[in-house]
Design a protein around this motif. Sequence first.
Motif, PDB file in Angstrom:
ATOM      1  N   TRP A 205      87.811  62.994-110.700  1.00 12.58           N
ATOM      2  CA  TRP A 205      86.568  64.129-111.445  1.00 12.58           C
ATOM      3  C   TRP A 205      84.584  63.224-110.625  1.00 12.58           C
ATOM      4  O   TRP A 205      83.806  63.900-110.054  1.00 12.58           O
ATOM      5  CB  TRP A 205      85.744  63.397-112.906  1.00 12.58           C
ATOM      6  CG  TRP A 205      84.716  64.084-113.123  1.00 12.58           C
ATOM      7  CD1 TRP A 205      84.106  62.919-113.932  1.00 12.58           C
ATOM      8  CD2 TRP A 205      84.229  64.935-113.319  1.00 12.58           C
ATOM      9  NE1 TRP A 205      82.798  63.614-114.226  1.00 12.58           N
ATOM     10  CE2 TRP A 205      82.403  64.330-114.181  1.00 12.58           C
ATOM     11  CE3 TRP A 205      83.837  66.449-112.496  1.00 12.58           C
ATOM     12  CZ2 TRP A 205      81.659  65.619-113.863  1.00 12.58           C
ATOM     13  CZ3 TRP A 205      83.260  67.641-112.541  1.00 12.58           C
ATOM     14  CH2 TRP A 205      81.722  67.251-113.574  1.00 12.58           C
ATOM     15  N   LYS A 206      85.193  61.173-110.056  1.00 10.77           N
ATOM     16  CA  LYS A 206      84.437  61.621-109.288  1.00 10.77           C
ATOM     17  C   LYS A 206      84.700  61.684-107.784  1.00 10.77           C
ATOM     18  O   LYS A 206      83.680  62.450-107.323  1.00 10.77           O
ATOM     19  CB  LYS A 206      84.273  59.948-109.461  1.00 10.77           C
ATOM     20  CG  LYS A 206      84.017  58.906-110.786  1.00 10.77           C
ATOM     21  CD  LYS A 206      83.792  57.239-110.667  1.00 10.77           C
ATOM     22  CE  LYS A 206      84.031  56.661-111.872  1.00 10.77           C
ATOM     23  NZ  LYS A 206      83.925  55.243-111.514  1.00 10.77           N
ATOM     24  N   GLN A 209      82.995  65.353-107.610  1.00 11.14           N
ATOM     25  CA  GLN A 209      81.150  65.510-107.191  1.00 11.14           C
ATOM     26  C   GLN A 209      80.667  65.035-105.668  1.00 11.14           C
ATOM     27  O   GLN A 209      79.867  65.680-105.576  1.00 11.14           O
ATOM     28  CB  GLN A 209      81.120  64.244-108.395  1.00 11.14           C
ATOM     29  CG  GLN A 209      81.025  64.726-109.940  1.00 11.14           C
ATOM     30  CD  GLN A 209      80.658  63.998-111.040  1.00 11.14           C
ATOM     31  OE1 GLN A 209      79.965  63.792-111.011  1.00 11.14           O
ATOM     32  NE2 GLN A 209      81.830  63.199-111.019  1.00 11.14           N
ATOM     33  N   TYR A 223      81.753  71.191-117.179  1.00  7.41           N
ATOM     34  CA  TYR A 223      82.922  70.287-116.664  1.00  7.41           C
ATOM     35  C   TYR A 223      82.112  68.994-117.280  1.00  7.41           C
ATOM     36  O   TYR A 223      83.039  67.897-117.333  1.00  7.41           O
ATOM     37  CB  TYR A 223      82.734  70.315-115.168  1.00  7.41           C
ATOM     38  CG  TYR A 223      83.283  71.384-115.008  1.00  7.41           C
ATOM     39  CD1 TYR A 223      83.633  72.819-115.704  1.00  7.41           C
ATOM     40  CD2 TYR A 223      84.315  72.009-113.901  1.00  7.41           C
ATOM     41  CE1 TYR A 223      84.713  74.261-115.387  1.00  7.41           C
ATOM     42  CE2 TYR A 223      85.170  72.444-113.740  1.00  7.41           C
ATOM     43  CZ  TYR A 223      85.058  73.902-114.114  1.00  7.41           C
ATOM     44  OH  TYR A 223      86.160  75.059-113.976  1.00  7.41           O
ATOM     45  N   GLU A 224      81.102  68.903-116.327  1.00  2.00           N
ATOM     46  CA  GLU A 224      80.638  67.006-116.877  1.00  2.00           C
ATOM     47  C   GLU A 224      81.030  66.929-118.452  1.00  2.00           C
ATOM     48  O   GLU A 224      81.546  65.700-118.234  1.00  2.00           O
ATOM     49  CB  GLU A 224      79.339  67.173-116.419  1.00  2.00           C
ATOM     50  CG  GLU A 224      78.962  65.316-116.265  1.00  2.00           C
ATOM     51  CD  GLU A 224      77.395  65.324-116.307  1.00  2.00           C
ATOM     52  OE1 GLU A 224      77.088  64.294-116.264  1.00  2.00           O
ATOM     53  OE2 GLU A 224      76.918  66.297-115.134  1.00  2.00           O
ATOM     54  N   ALA A 225      80.595  66.673-119.330  1.00  2.00           N
ATOM     55  CA  ALA A 225      80.859  66.826-120.633  1.00  2.00           C
ATOM     56  C   ALA A 225      81.664  66.471-120.904  1.00  2.00           C
ATOM     57  O   ALA A 225      82.454  66.034-121.330  1.00  2.00           O
ATOM     58  CB  ALA A 225      79.797  67.952-121.397  1.00  2.00           C
ATOM     59  N   PHE A 227      84.470  66.541-118.966  1.00  9.91           N
ATOM     60  CA  PHE A 227      85.296  65.355-118.531  1.00  9.91           C
ATOM     61  C   PHE A 227      84.775  64.213-118.618  1.00  9.91           C
ATOM     62  O   PHE A 227      85.973  62.624-119.000  1.00  9.91           O
ATOM     63  CB  PHE A 227      85.079  64.654-116.952  1.00  9.91           C
ATOM     64  CG  PHE A 227      86.449  65.755-116.086  1.00  9.91           C
ATOM     65  CD1 PHE A 227      87.478  65.561-116.051  1.00  9.91           C
ATOM     66  CD2 PHE A 227      85.562  67.098-115.901  1.00  9.91           C
ATOM     67  CE1 PHE A 227      87.958  66.713-115.463  1.00  9.91           C
ATOM     68  CE2 PHE A 227      86.949  68.371-115.061  1.00  9.91           C
ATOM     69  CZ  PHE A 227      88.179  67.509-114.844  1.00  9.91           C
ATOM     70  N   GLU A 228      83.964  63.034-119.953  1.00 14.78           N
ATOM     71  CA  GLU A 228      82.828  62.420-120.197  1.00 14.78           C
ATOM     72  C   GLU A 228      83.768  62.598-121.238  1.00 14.78           C
ATOM     73  O   GLU A 228      83.826  61.262-121.613  1.00 14.78           O
ATOM     74  CB  GLU A 228      82.013  62.719-120.147  1.00 14.78           C
ATOM     75  CG  GLU A 228      80.989  61.560-120.948  1.00 14.78           C
ATOM     76  CD  GLU A 228      79.360  61.669-121.011  1.00 14.78           C
ATOM     77  OE1 GLU A 228      78.819  60.566-121.661  1.00 14.78           O
ATOM     78  OE2 GLU A 228      79.025  62.885-120.245  1.00 14.78           O
ATOM     79  N   HIS A 229      84.276  63.648-122.230  1.00 12.65           N
ATOM     80  CA  HIS A 229      84.965  63.467-123.674  1.00 12.65           C
ATOM     81  C   HIS A 229      86.410  63.289-123.545  1.00 12.65           C
ATOM     82  O   HIS A 229      87.109  63.587-124.724  1.00 12.65           O
ATOM     83  CB  HIS A 229      84.614  63.923-123.848  1.00 12.65           C
ATOM     84  CG  HIS A 229      82.618  63.351-124.686  1.00 12.65           C
ATOM     85  ND1 HIS A 229      81.296  64.710-124.029  1.00 12.65           N
ATOM     86  CD2 HIS A 229      82.672  63.111-125.129  1.00 12.65           C
ATOM     87  CE1 HIS A 229      80.278  64.802-124.892  1.00 12.65           C
ATOM     88  NE2 HIS A 229      80.806  63.543-125.150  1.00 12.65           N
ATOM     89  N   SER A 230      86.566  63.546-122.504  1.00 10.47           N
ATOM     90  CA  SER A 230      88.142  63.544-122.263  1.00 10.47           C
ATOM     91  C   SER A 230      88.890  62.745-122.436  1.00 10.47           C
ATOM     92  O   SER A 230      88.556  61.975-121.670  1.00 10.47           O
ATOM     93  CB  SER A 230      88.659  64.614-121.358  1.00 10.47           C
ATOM     94  OG  SER A 230      90.236  64.892-121.196  1.00 10.47           O
ATOM     95  N   THR A 231      90.162  62.077-122.974  1.00  8.16           N
ATOM     96  CA  THR A 231      91.213  60.955-123.107  1.00  8.16           C
ATOM     97  C   THR A 231      92.023  61.603-121.618  1.00  8.16           C
ATOM     98  O   THR A 231      93.070  60.751-121.581  1.00  8.16           O
ATOM     99  CB  THR A 231      91.360  61.219-124.185  1.00  8.16           C
ATOM    100  OG1 THR A 231      92.017  61.893-124.697  1.00  8.16           O
ATOM    101  CG2 THR A 231      90.282  60.265-124.766  1.00  8.16           C
ATOM    102  N   HIS A 233      92.701  63.997-118.448  1.00 13.16           N
ATOM    103  CA  HIS A 233      91.505  64.495-117.079  1.00 13.16           C
ATOM    104  C   HIS A 233      92.621  65.362-116.594  1.00 13.16           C
ATOM    105  O   HIS A 233      92.366  66.353-115.999  1.00 13.16           O
ATOM    106  CB  HIS A 233      90.941  63.593-116.631  1.00 13.16           C
ATOM    107  CG  HIS A 233      89.665  63.340-116.443  1.00 13.16           C
ATOM    108  ND1 HIS A 233      88.821  62.169-115.930  1.00 13.16           N
ATOM    109  CD2 HIS A 233      88.713  62.949-117.609  1.00 13.16           C
ATOM    110  CE1 HIS A 233      87.621  61.831-116.326  1.00 13.16           C
ATOM    111  NE2 HIS A 233      88.030  61.657-118.001  1.00 13.16           N
TER     112      HIS A 233
END
Length: 277
Positions: A205-206, A209, A223-225, A227-231, A233
């Motif tokens: 993810w990083k 970007q 996508y940002e939300a 990946f932020e909330h997924s355990t 990836h």
Amino acid sequence: MTKAPNISFEFFPPKNIQACFSLFETVEAFQGMDPTFVSVTYGAGGTTRELTHDAVSLLHKEYGWNVAAHLTCVNATKEETIAIAKSYKEVGVNEIVALRGDPPKGAGKFTPAEGGFANSVELISALKETGDFKIRVGAYPDPHPEAADENADVSWLKQKFEAGADSAITQFFFEPENFFRFRDRCDRAGITGQLIPGILPITSWKGIQRFASSCGTPIPISYEAAFEHSTDHHQLSIDLCTKLCEKLLAEGIEDLHFYTLNRPTLTKAVCANLGVI
């Protein structure tokens, strides 16, 4: 159910022993999946020219795949560039991905080599004159960082087809609507050549970007939300990429080109979801 797509894969040539293992583990993972073709990249500034040639030759001879070798305008005269193309022909490789190419690291912008091709259109024309190759080129659903506007990419692509290109592989994208709008603009411009969507499963993810920013490719806010909330990836990447591909297939796309980054797991999982086994 949507028909399974025709698939193709992009690899990059290894720069060291460990990278050799990664490449051939990737190649072995795709055995039996019957890609339409596979492509092998050049490094920025033509830095992997010899390694690319070796990898192209090996994949063609040992695995029997239809290989499209990347060829750029960077750091070579016209004669040297055409000689490289002919060296591919000598080992049975008949397809070229003809690109302007990225400038050498730190150069800032592309500058033609003395006696070299000024752009991809000149390269395509010269390759076409040989009569020896099927020519694939690049296309940009999202504006190229150097494009004056979104129409510039369509105009330039039309020149590539008029110069002799047979098909175009797009830069990766994440919004299917961006591809469809690009396809519509190409239709209106009179472009009839095949457009093959380029698909990049998100391995980091990083990392994506940074990469997308350098390519001018927008990433959906959703996508940002996600990946932020997924355990997980890994699974999220597979699901997002599968959904993107399914939307493309539902609108009549039949071919997909996967940028594998020499990592087979995500691409293979997405292909399986699409019925390619």
